[in-house]
Design a protein around this motif. Structure first.
Motif, mmCIF file in Angstrom:
data_model
loop_
_atom_site.group_PDB
_atom_site.id
_atom_site.type_symbol
_atom_site.label_atom_id
_atom_site.label_comp_id
_atom_site.label_asym_id
_atom_site.label_seq_id
_atom_site.Cartn_x
_atom_site.Cartn_y
_atom_site.Cartn_z
ATOM 1 N N THR A 209 0.731 -1.087 -0.085
ATOM 2 C CA THR A 209 -0.014 -0.106 0.053
ATOM 3 C C THR A 209 0.916 1.370 0.004
ATOM 4 O O THR A 209 0.540 2.184 -0.847
ATOM 5 N N LEU A 210 1.984 1.145 0.913
ATOM 6 C CA LEU A 210 3.010 2.347 1.054
ATOM 7 C C LEU A 210 3.510 2.313 -0.623
ATOM 8 O O LEU A 210 3.746 3.636 -0.956
ATOM 9 N N GLN A 211 3.793 1.487 -1.218
ATOM 10 C CA GLN A 211 4.289 1.414 -2.573
ATOM 11 C C GLN A 211 3.427 1.972 -3.389
ATOM 12 O O GLN A 211 3.896 3.067 -4.275
ATOM 13 N N ALA A 212 2.350 1.753 -3.205
ATOM 14 C CA ALA A 212 1.266 2.419 -4.234
ATOM 15 C C ALA A 212 1.476 3.991 -4.030
ATOM 16 O O ALA A 212 0.913 4.738 -5.349
ATOM 17 N N THR A 213 1.404 4.588 -2.849
ATOM 18 C CA THR A 213 1.389 5.937 -2.593
ATOM 19 C C THR A 213 2.524 6.647 -3.358
ATOM 20 O O THR A 213 2.540 7.783 -3.610
ATOM 21 N N THR A 214 3.506 5.763 -3.876
ATOM 22 C CA THR A 214 4.688 6.726 -4.576
ATOM 23 C C THR A 214 4.535 6.183 -6.201
ATOM 24 O O THR A 214 5.466 6.532 -6.811
ATOM 25 N N MET A 215 3.233 5.871 -6.429
ATOM 26 C CA MET A 215 2.990 5.645 -7.847
ATOM 27 C C MET A 215 1.914 6.631 -8.241
ATOM 28 O O MET A 215 1.200 7.055 -7.588
ATOM 29 N N SER A 216 1.894 6.603 -9.803
ATOM 30 C CA SER A 216 0.707 7.461 -10.090
ATOM 31 C C SER A 216 -0.378 6.451 -10.611
ATOM 32 O O SER A 216 -0.249 5.539 -10.849
ATOM 33 N N GLY A 217 -1.497 7.176 -10.793
ATOM 34 C CA GLY A 217 -2.795 6.551 -11.216
ATOM 35 C C GLY A 217 -3.828 6.842 -10.098
ATOM 36 O O GLY A 217 -3.564 6.766 -9.067
ATOM 37 N N ASP A 218 -5.068 6.853 -10.801
ATOM 38 C CA ASP A 218 -6.129 7.225 -9.896
ATOM 39 C C ASP A 218 -6.938 6.181 -9.348
ATOM 40 O O ASP A 218 -8.173 6.203 -8.810
ATOM 41 N N PHE A 219 -6.477 4.857 -9.209
ATOM 42 C CA PHE A 219 -7.120 3.906 -8.596
ATOM 43 C C PHE A 219 -6.805 3.124 -7.421
ATOM 44 O O PHE A 219 -6.843 1.931 -7.020
ATOM 45 N N LYS B 152 13.984 5.124 -9.245
ATOM 46 C CA LYS B 152 14.763 5.868 -10.082
ATOM 47 C C LYS B 152 14.104 7.213 -10.098
ATOM 48 O O LYS B 152 14.793 8.248 -10.531
ATOM 49 N N THR B 153 12.898 7.253 -9.665
ATOM 50 C CA THR B 153 12.087 8.687 -9.820
ATOM 51 C C THR B 153 11.851 9.102 -8.494
ATOM 52 O O THR B 153 11.390 10.396 -8.579
ATOM 53 N N LEU B 154 12.299 8.732 -7.259
ATOM 54 C CA LEU B 154 12.312 9.089 -6.055
ATOM 55 C C LEU B 154 13.261 10.268 -5.697
ATOM 56 O O LEU B 154 14.434 10.237 -6.260
ATOM 57 N N PRO B 155 12.835 11.466 -5.017
ATOM 58 C CA PRO B 155 13.889 12.255 -4.686
ATOM 59 C C PRO B 155 14.871 11.548 -3.836
ATOM 60 O O PRO B 155 14.805 10.557 -3.299
ATOM 61 N N ASN B 156 15.968 12.356 -3.639
ATOM 62 C CA ASN B 156 17.185 11.865 -3.190
ATOM 63 C C ASN B 156 16.796 12.471 -1.562
ATOM 64 O O ASN B 156 17.410 13.452 -1.049
ATOM 65 N N PHE B 157 16.335 11.609 -0.610
ATOM 66 C CA PHE B 157 15.985 12.263 0.821
ATOM 67 C C PHE B 157 17.337 12.065 1.596
ATOM 68 O O PHE B 157 18.261 11.239 1.209
ATOM 69 N N PRO B 158 17.363 13.031 2.776
ATOM 70 C CA PRO B 158 18.500 13.121 3.440
ATOM 71 C C PRO B 158 18.728 11.816 4.277
ATOM 72 O O PRO B 158 17.744 11.291 4.507
ATOM 73 N N LYS C 142 9.498 15.343 4.154
ATOM 74 C CA LYS C 142 10.844 14.658 3.824
ATOM 75 C C LYS C 142 10.429 13.090 3.160
ATOM 76 O O LYS C 142 11.212 12.321 3.464
ATOM 77 N N SER C 143 9.199 12.695 2.977
ATOM 78 C CA SER C 143 8.822 11.671 2.377
ATOM 79 C C SER C 143 7.712 11.835 1.643
ATOM 80 O O SER C 143 7.069 13.000 1.672
ATOM 81 N N LYS C 144 7.375 10.894 0.637
ATOM 82 C CA LYS C 144 6.215 11.180 -0.283
ATOM 83 C C LYS C 144 4.735 11.447 0.484
ATOM 84 O O LYS C 144 4.620 10.625 1.450
ATOM 85 N N PRO C 145 3.805 12.408 0.242
ATOM 86 C CA PRO C 145 2.723 12.418 1.103
ATOM 87 C C PRO C 145 1.891 11.394 0.872
ATOM 88 O O PRO C 145 2.030 10.519 -0.205
ATOM 89 N N ARG C 146 1.129 10.962 2.017
ATOM 90 C CA ARG C 146 0.458 9.519 1.750
ATOM 91 C C ARG C 146 -0.611 9.533 1.027
ATOM 92 O O ARG C 146 -1.205 10.700 0.575
ATOM 93 N N GLU C 147 -0.902 8.411 0.800
ATOM 94 C CA GLU C 147 -2.232 7.979 -0.156
ATOM 95 C C GLU C 147 -2.032 8.872 -1.358
ATOM 96 O O GLU C 147 -3.084 9.254 -2.149
ATOM 97 N N GLY C 148 -0.928 9.125 -2.278
ATOM 98 C CA GLY C 148 -0.791 9.770 -3.467
ATOM 99 C C GLY C 148 -1.223 11.322 -3.482
ATOM 100 O O GLY C 148 -1.572 11.663 -4.586
ATOM 101 N N LYS C 149 -1.663 11.818 -2.339
ATOM 102 C CA LYS C 149 -1.899 13.096 -2.121
ATOM 103 C C LYS C 149 -0.864 13.991 -2.464
ATOM 104 O O LYS C 149 0.233 13.695 -2.610
ATOM 105 N N ASN C 150 -0.835 15.403 -2.569
ATOM 106 C CA ASN C 150 -0.049 16.377 -2.727
ATOM 107 C C ASN C 150 0.149 17.264 -1.579
ATOM 108 O O ASN C 150 -1.004 17.750 -1.262
ATOM 109 N N ALA C 151 1.276 17.674 -1.196
ATOM 110 C CA ALA C 151 1.334 18.651 -0.009
ATOM 111 C C ALA C 151 1.487 20.048 -0.864
ATOM 112 O O ALA C 151 2.650 20.242 -1.460
ATOM 113 N N ILE C 152 0.928 21.009 -0.277
ATOM 114 C CA ILE C 152 1.123 22.417 -0.846
ATOM 115 C C ILE C 152 1.056 23.360 0.364
ATOM 116 O O ILE C 152 0.623 23.201 1.523
ATOM 117 N N ARG C 153 1.708 24.504 -0.004
ATOM 118 C CA ARG C 153 1.823 25.379 0.836
ATOM 119 C C ARG C 153 2.183 26.992 0.314
ATOM 120 O O ARG C 153 2.253 26.822 -1.170
#
Ligand SMILES: NCC(=O)N[C@@H](CCC(N)=O)C(=O)O
Length: 681
Positions: A282-292, A356-362, A448-459
């Protein structure tokens, strides 16, 4: 004879119907509640992710441990029918308790929408979960064994079909539970089951069988120890040391059960991998695209089960048999494990693509910094000792700069030069915000990690000269930055307001990205056009469809492993210990869940793909061990062994009569089948 047999067959289909519908309703209720359990923990009880996940897995493990209790009650005391009825009532009380625990109004005296007394809600929900675990776990081994009891010994083909249909119903229940509320189904579970009451074959409990088993095993061990000297002749089986005191039949039955339980030792490893579908995958899915994402996670397994069970049963297994291959139950289970291992290899390959597509986290010793400039001109930013960045007005540094130390000094080429010292967060990501007055530049913590459930973090950074109101956010002061808010994928509209002035801007979001929006002082004069966006984290780019092969492989594995295991546990158990062996089978699932819990606690390998491969290799190793154990296992017909022992002991007339009756019925069935065949010809 033909007529009465047809009638009998129809009657049997009818009461089997009641049993499988009962299982359907029960699983519907269980999975329906389980699907929202973590959300309840996270957003109602306000637990963190780790606690919510741990309690969730502990609950699942408890549900698969309590079958031992249900089996003991059924086989020793109440019988399966009454156990199912009584524990269903416990189950229903648990669901009601759980439902009450979610009513925040009970303790929300000030009506602010959050409960005032969390202890009350936590205590009530834990009580509800314990009752549900007792109920679901308690009735589960009994329903499966009770269904099996409706068939006679010669009906092994029908028995296998029953277990396949039974498994289909489990998954149909779990699939539909995502659509309808679970509470109604508890009442219907009971009603459906009781409706068939008069039709069932009910086997009576045979005294406190578990207690007798424990005493018999204890005596065998003690007796063996007492006669440990080599002067005593060896016995064929260590349980034969109970011969002096216990009935030969009981000893033979214990031997059968122990033989199967021994075979179960490696099996939890399958469930360890299987149950990570709900966590790691499930966590893996949150780092992927697709709306299902949510649909995929909750429905792909039951949908595949509903498709694969008939295909396997009607096509693949008969085809293998036609090719002359002996695909015995234990071989099927081994192949099932290998499929699950392949699923994890597939998950590892997908992970490599994602990485390969993930940011380089500290790392935990590093700190990362980005600079955002909302000053009126381009700035030359020097970060000690030797980092030089040229940043346009309302722009940002290209990417994060990584430091292996925390104390930095920032200098701006303003007139006069502005210099300020900062201390960065170890293992964190931060942005240095340079506002219209650069002397008050400040650090803001980033995700410093992908937002959960494929959501987007904005400010938003307010470069306007006065307070601003933005849709769904608190008012922002000039030069301030909001905290992150999570927004779903798709087009989102925001209205910016200051007094009578307002403007609207829209933005289309993908999955798992993070943005900082910079609002300039000209925002109202150009109708929001000048708002610029800084991409803190790129959106996910590997599509979720890539997870389908791993789901397909693990579900194929499940059909081979789990459906077969269910049948095997029933067919290899002596008559009075069918529920006990079902409970033993379900316990392998509980142990698997406990291993997941331990693994989650111990933490992960630095690379997720490596962890997937490690699990795949472990399961391959375990399946090799299991195949060796299976090679030495001889399939038994418990009824035949029991009859033989009874014969050796001298049969009681009552039992003889019962057996003769069964033989006659079997003959009748066979004659009838031949008759039907001849009529067809
Ligand atoms: N697809 C999930 C599923 O069918 N789960 C079964 C588990 C069976 C077992 N032996 O643990 C269920 O009964 O929910």
């Amino acid at each position: 004879t033909l007529f009465s047999n047809k009638k009998k067959k129809r009657k049997k289909i009818c009461y089997i119907f009641f049993i499988v519908v009962n299982e359907f309703c029960e699983r519907f209720s269980y999975y329906g509640m389980r699907a929202v359990l973590v959300l309840y923990f996270r957003y109602f009880l306000l637990w963190d992710d780790d606690l919510a996940t741990s309690i969730y897995h502990a609950f699942v493990a408890l549900c698969y441990l309590t079958p031992i209790l249900g089996a003991i009650i059924a086989d020793s005391w109440l019988g399966k029918f009454k156990t199912i009825i009584y524990l269903s009532i416990v189950y229903a009380i648990g669901q009601v308790t759980m439902a009450i625990s979610t009513i925040h109004d009970i303790t929300d005296a000030n009506r602010d929408g959050t409960p005032d007394n969390f202890t009350f809600h936590i205590a009530l929900s834990m009580l509800g979960l314990i009752l549900i675990a007792l109920g679901t776990g308690g009735i589960k081994p009994c329903v499966a064994a009770f269904g099996g009891d409706q068939f006679q010994e010669h009906q092994s083909r029908q028995l296998n079909t029953f277990f396949s249909v039974f498994y289909l119903c489990i998954n149909a229940g779990s699939l539909l539970s995502t659509l309808i509320t679970p509470l109604k189904s508890v009442a219907s579970t009971l009603m459906v089951f009781i409706a068939g009451s008069g039709m069932y074959v009910k086997t009576d409990p045979e005294g406190n069988i578990m207690w007798s088993v424990c005493k018999c095993i204890g005596f065998a061990i003690k007796n063996r120890f007492r006669h440990r000297s080599s002067s005593y002749p060896k016995r064929e089986h260590w349980m034969d040391w109970a011969n002096e005191k216990y009935d030969k039949l009981l000893i033979a039955q214990i031997k059968m059960v122990l033989k199967v339980l021994f075979l179960y030792i490696p099996l939890p490893m399958f469930w360890t991998l299987f149950d990570q579908k709900g966590s790691r995958w499930t966590l893996q899915a949150t780092t992927m695209s697709g709306d299902f994402v949510s649909i995929l996670i909750s429905t792909v397994n039951p949908i595949l089960i509903l498709t694969l069970v008939p295909i396997m049963d009607r096509l693949i297994f008969p085809l293998i048999q036609k090719c002359g291959l002996n695909f015995s139950p234990l071989k099927r289970m081994t192949v099932g494990m290998l499929f699950a291992a392949m699923a994890f290899v597939s998950a590892a390959l997908v992970q490599i693509e994602i990485d390969k597509t993930l940011p380089n986290f500290p790392s935990s010793s590093e700190s990362q910094l980005k600079v955002v400039n909302t000053y009126s001109t381009t700035l030359n930013v020097t970060i000690s000792p030797n980092e030089h960045l040229l940043i346009e007005s309302f722009g940002s540094s290209a990417d994060y700069v990584t430091f292996d130390h925390q104390d930095i000094t920032v200098s701006l080429n303003t007139n006069p030069v502005i210099t300020k010292a900062f201390s960065l967060i170890k293992g964190g990501r931060q942005t240095l915000i340079i506002p219209s007055d650069p002397t008050v530049m400040y650090l803001k913590e980033d995700v410093k990690s992908k937002p959960r459930e494929g959501k987007n973090a904005i400010r938003f950074v307010n470069g306007y000269t006065a307070d601003l109101n933005i849709t769904n956010l608190d008012s922002i002061e000039p030069s301030a930055t909001t905290n992150y808010t999570l927004v779903n994928q798709g087009k989102r509209d925001f209205v910016l307001r200051h007094g009578e002035q307002w403007c609207e801007f829209s933005r289309k979001f993908g999955f798992g990205a993070s943005y900082t929006f910079l609002i300039p002082s000209t925002v109202f004069s150009d109708d929001c056009e000048s708002i610029t966006e800084v991409e803190d984290m790129k959106p996910n780019s590997v599509h979720m469809a890539l997870q389908i092969p791993q789901y397909f492989l693990i579900t194929t594995g499940e059909v081979m492993f789990s459906v077969t295991g269910l049948q095997f546990s029933y067919s290899q158990a002596p008559k009075n210990m069918k529920s006990v062996l079902q409970a033993g089978w379900l316990c392998t699932n509980a142990v698997g869940n406990i291993i997941v819990l331990i693994v989650a606690e111990l933490g992960k390998l630095p690379k997720q793909w490596a962890e997937y491969l490690l699990f795949a290799s472990l399961l391959v190793a375990v399946s090799i061990i299991f195949s060796i154990m299976a090679y030495f296992y001889t399939y038994i017909d418990p009824a035949e062994i029991e009859a033989q022992v009874r014969k050796e002991q001298g049969l009681e007339p009552e039992e003889m009569e019962k057996e003769t009756l069964e033989m006659e019925e079997k003959d009748e069935d066979q004659k009838n089948e031949q008759g039907v065949k001849q009529t067809k010809i």
